[in-house]
Design a protein around this motif. Sequence first.
Motif, PDB file in Angstrom:
ATOM      1  N   GLN A  35       0.827  -1.215   0.000  1.00  0.00           N
ATOM      2  CA  GLN A  35       0.000   0.000   0.000  1.00  0.00           C
ATOM      3  C   GLN A  35       0.859   1.262   0.000  1.00  0.00           C
ATOM      4  O   GLN A  35       0.362   2.356  -0.232  1.00  0.00           O
ATOM      5  CB  GLN A  35      -0.985  -0.003   1.186  1.00  0.00           C
ATOM      6  CG  GLN A  35      -0.449   0.471   2.536  1.00  0.00           C
ATOM      7  CD  GLN A  35       0.548  -0.502   3.181  1.00  0.00           C
ATOM      8  OE1 GLN A  35       0.675  -1.649   2.773  1.00  0.00           O
ATOM      9  NE2 GLN A  35       1.263  -0.025   4.187  1.00  0.00           N
ATOM     10  N   MET A  36       2.175   1.098   0.241  1.00  0.00           N
ATOM     11  CA  MET A  36       3.061   2.269   0.235  1.00  0.00           C
ATOM     12  C   MET A  36       3.320   2.790  -1.180  1.00  0.00           C
ATOM     13  O   MET A  36       3.816   3.899  -1.362  1.00  0.00           O
ATOM     14  CB  MET A  36       4.396   1.935   0.915  1.00  0.00           C
ATOM     15  CG  MET A  36       4.272   1.995   2.434  1.00  0.00           C
ATOM     16  SD  MET A  36       5.656   1.259   3.338  1.00  0.00           S
ATOM     17  CE  MET A  36       7.088   1.982   2.550  1.00  0.00           C
ATOM     18  N   GLN A  37       3.007   1.971  -2.168  1.00  0.00           N
ATOM     19  CA  GLN A  37       3.220   2.434  -3.540  1.00  0.00           C
ATOM     20  C   GLN A  37       2.117   3.417  -3.943  1.00  0.00           C
ATOM     21  O   GLN A  37       0.961   3.223  -3.622  1.00  0.00           O
ATOM     22  CB  GLN A  37       3.190   1.230  -4.474  1.00  0.00           C
ATOM     23  CG  GLN A  37       3.306   1.606  -5.928  1.00  0.00           C
ATOM     24  CD  GLN A  37       3.536   0.371  -6.763  1.00  0.00           C
ATOM     25  OE1 GLN A  37       4.631   0.081  -7.185  1.00  0.00           O
ATOM     26  NE2 GLN A  37       2.478  -0.368  -6.969  1.00  0.00           N
ATOM     27  N   ILE A  61       7.830  14.095  -1.149  1.00  0.00           N
ATOM     28  CA  ILE A  61       7.962  13.584   0.216  1.00  0.00           C
ATOM     29  C   ILE A  61       6.914  12.500   0.446  1.00  0.00           C
ATOM     30  O   ILE A  61       5.715  12.755   0.387  1.00  0.00           O
ATOM     31  CB  ILE A  61       7.785  14.714   1.253  1.00  0.00           C
ATOM     32  CG1 ILE A  61       8.864  15.785   1.064  1.00  0.00           C
ATOM     33  CG2 ILE A  61       7.828  14.137   2.682  1.00  0.00           C
ATOM     34  CD1 ILE A  61       8.702  16.999   1.970  1.00  0.00           C
ATOM     35  N   ASP A  62       7.396  11.280   0.674  1.00  0.00           N
ATOM     36  CA  ASP A  62       6.498  10.147   0.922  1.00  0.00           C
ATOM     37  C   ASP A  62       7.254   9.145   1.790  1.00  0.00           C
ATOM     38  O   ASP A  62       7.756   8.137   1.308  1.00  0.00           O
ATOM     39  CB  ASP A  62       6.083   9.515  -0.416  1.00  0.00           C
ATOM     40  CG  ASP A  62       5.047   8.417  -0.213  1.00  0.00           C
ATOM     41  OD1 ASP A  62       4.507   8.299   0.901  1.00  0.00           O
ATOM     42  OD2 ASP A  62       4.790   7.672  -1.178  1.00  0.00           O
ATOM     43  N   ALA A  63       7.381   9.468   3.079  1.00  0.00           N
ATOM     44  CA  ALA A  63       8.156   8.621   3.986  1.00  0.00           C
ATOM     45  C   ALA A  63       7.443   8.590   5.334  1.00  0.00           C
ATOM     46  O   ALA A  63       6.226   8.794   5.377  1.00  0.00           O
ATOM     47  CB  ALA A  63       9.570   9.182   4.098  1.00  0.00           C
ATOM     48  N   ASP A  64       8.185   8.331   6.422  1.00  0.00           N
ATOM     49  CA  ASP A  64       7.549   8.270   7.750  1.00  0.00           C
ATOM     50  C   ASP A  64       6.862   9.594   8.061  1.00  0.00           C
ATOM     51  O   ASP A  64       7.420  10.673   7.849  1.00  0.00           O
ATOM     52  CB  ASP A  64       8.599   7.936   8.820  1.00  0.00           C
ATOM     53  CG  ASP A  64       9.688   8.981   8.893  1.00  0.00           C
ATOM     54  OD1 ASP A  64      10.478   9.067   7.941  1.00  0.00           O
ATOM     55  OD2 ASP A  64       9.711   9.749   9.869  1.00  0.00           O
ATOM     56  N   LYS A  65       5.625   9.491   8.535  1.00  0.00           N
ATOM     57  CA  LYS A  65       4.789  10.693   8.672  1.00  0.00           C
ATOM     58  C   LYS A  65       5.278  11.625   9.771  1.00  0.00           C
ATOM     59  O   LYS A  65       5.112  12.842   9.683  1.00  0.00           O
ATOM     60  CB  LYS A  65       3.322  10.304   8.898  1.00  0.00           C
ATOM     61  CG  LYS A  65       2.781   9.320   7.850  1.00  0.00           C
ATOM     62  CD  LYS A  65       3.135   9.716   6.412  1.00  0.00           C
ATOM     63  CE  LYS A  65       2.866   8.614   5.408  1.00  0.00           C
ATOM     64  NZ  LYS A  65       3.557   8.792   4.122  1.00  0.00           N
ATOM     65  N   GLU A  66       5.892  11.059  10.818  1.00  0.00           N
ATOM     66  CA  GLU A  66       6.398  11.917  11.891  1.00  0.00           C
ATOM     67  C   GLU A  66       7.579  12.763  11.432  1.00  0.00           C
ATOM     68  O   GLU A  66       7.907  13.769  12.048  1.00  0.00           O
ATOM     69  CB  GLU A  66       6.780  11.077  13.107  1.00  0.00           C
ATOM     70  CG  GLU A  66       5.558  10.519  13.809  1.00  0.00           C
ATOM     71  CD  GLU A  66       5.940   9.644  14.991  1.00  0.00           C
ATOM     72  OE1 GLU A  66       6.454  10.185  15.983  1.00  0.00           O
ATOM     73  OE2 GLU A  66       5.737   8.423  14.906  1.00  0.00           O
ATOM     74  N   VAL A  72       3.709  16.500  -1.381  1.00  0.00           N
ATOM     75  CA  VAL A  72       3.675  15.714  -0.135  1.00  0.00           C
ATOM     76  C   VAL A  72       2.526  14.713  -0.191  1.00  0.00           C
ATOM     77  O   VAL A  72       1.372  15.094  -0.405  1.00  0.00           O
ATOM     78  CB  VAL A  72       3.499  16.658   1.076  1.00  0.00           C
ATOM     79  CG1 VAL A  72       3.637  15.868   2.378  1.00  0.00           C
ATOM     80  CG2 VAL A  72       4.494  17.808   1.037  1.00  0.00           C
ATOM     81  N   ASP A  73       2.860  13.450   0.031  1.00  0.00           N
ATOM     82  CA  ASP A  73       1.864  12.382  -0.139  1.00  0.00           C
ATOM     83  C   ASP A  73       1.140  12.022   1.163  1.00  0.00           C
ATOM     84  O   ASP A  73       1.630  12.276   2.264  1.00  0.00           O
ATOM     85  CB  ASP A  73       2.556  11.127  -0.680  1.00  0.00           C
ATOM     86  CG  ASP A  73       1.553  10.134  -1.270  1.00  0.00           C
ATOM     87  OD1 ASP A  73       0.501  10.574  -1.781  1.00  0.00           O
ATOM     88  OD2 ASP A  73       1.822   8.923  -1.223  1.00  0.00           O
ATOM     89  N   ASN A  74      -0.019  11.418   1.008  1.00  0.00           N
ATOM     90  CA  ASN A  74      -0.829  10.848   2.114  1.00  0.00           C
ATOM     91  C   ASN A  74      -1.400  11.888   3.070  1.00  0.00           C
ATOM     92  O   ASN A  74      -1.676  11.567   4.237  1.00  0.00           O
ATOM     93  CB  ASN A  74      -0.028   9.817   2.931  1.00  0.00           C
ATOM     94  CG  ASN A  74       0.485   8.666   2.088  1.00  0.00           C
ATOM     95  OD1 ASN A  74       1.680   8.570   1.824  1.00  0.00           O
ATOM     96  ND2 ASN A  74      -0.408   7.812   1.643  1.00  0.00           N
ATOM     97  N   VAL A  75      -1.600  13.110   2.617  1.00  0.00           N
ATOM     98  CA  VAL A  75      -2.043  14.147   3.557  1.00  0.00           C
ATOM     99  C   VAL A  75      -3.504  13.975   3.987  1.00  0.00           C
ATOM    100  O   VAL A  75      -3.925  14.591   4.976  1.00  0.00           O
ATOM    101  CB  VAL A  75      -1.794  15.569   2.998  1.00  0.00           C
ATOM    102  CG1 VAL A  75      -0.301  15.834   2.880  1.00  0.00           C
ATOM    103  CG2 VAL A  75      -2.496  15.783   1.674  1.00  0.00           C
TER     104      VAL A  75
HETATM  105 CA    CA Z   1       2.594   7.233   0.217  1.00  0.00          CA
END
Ligand code: CA
Length: 220
Positions: free
Chosen positions: A41-43, A142-147, A168-171
Amino acid sequence: MTKKTLGLDSQLYNYLVSVSLREPEILRQLREETASYPDAQMQIAPEQGQFMALLVQLLGAKKTIEVGVYTGYSSLITALNVPADGRIVACDFSEEYTAVARRYWKAAGVADKVDLRLAPALDTLNDLLSAGEAGTFDFVFIDADKEGYENYYSLSLQLVRSGGLIVVDNVLWSGKVADSQIQDEDTQALRAFNEKISHDERVSISLVPIADGLTLARKR
Ligand code: CA
């Protein structure tokens, strides 16, 4: 507030993909291989990748940074869309997943454009600043650890040129950012990041509700 953005059910999503997705064969192969891995799911979604390819083209981006590589789908897209002398500084610490990425960069003939740094991304971004590369990058994803997002963003903003773009991904984080009952660390970090960037006058922004939510920030 009246809802103006269309929610996509499966039928409409499949229609969107059927009339607009142009995924190169090499990317399709990488996506299918990655689907069999843990953390698949990280892709990023393929239509999101195509959108990012268009951004890279519109910017005429040449120097880019990828914070979080995983198996390389988005970095491969960037590499395919920067010129022959373009460069992608790819930050990740997983030998295992970036080995997959390296195989596909090579197969696509773009391995020479990718400068893979197997180290914590903060170290790599600080190294670039120390090397005098502030203000020289056109595009950062930017698509890495959210913290880590706030720090990655803050360093990336120093590294991009005026007019450069940070994506920036997954916002939207599967909607969890809007649910006050959910208070895990990743969700809180994304909420804090979204709140902070919404007031950041150093950039023009747009939060695009594609895939898991993508914030575009153009440095003024
Ligand atoms: Ca992502």
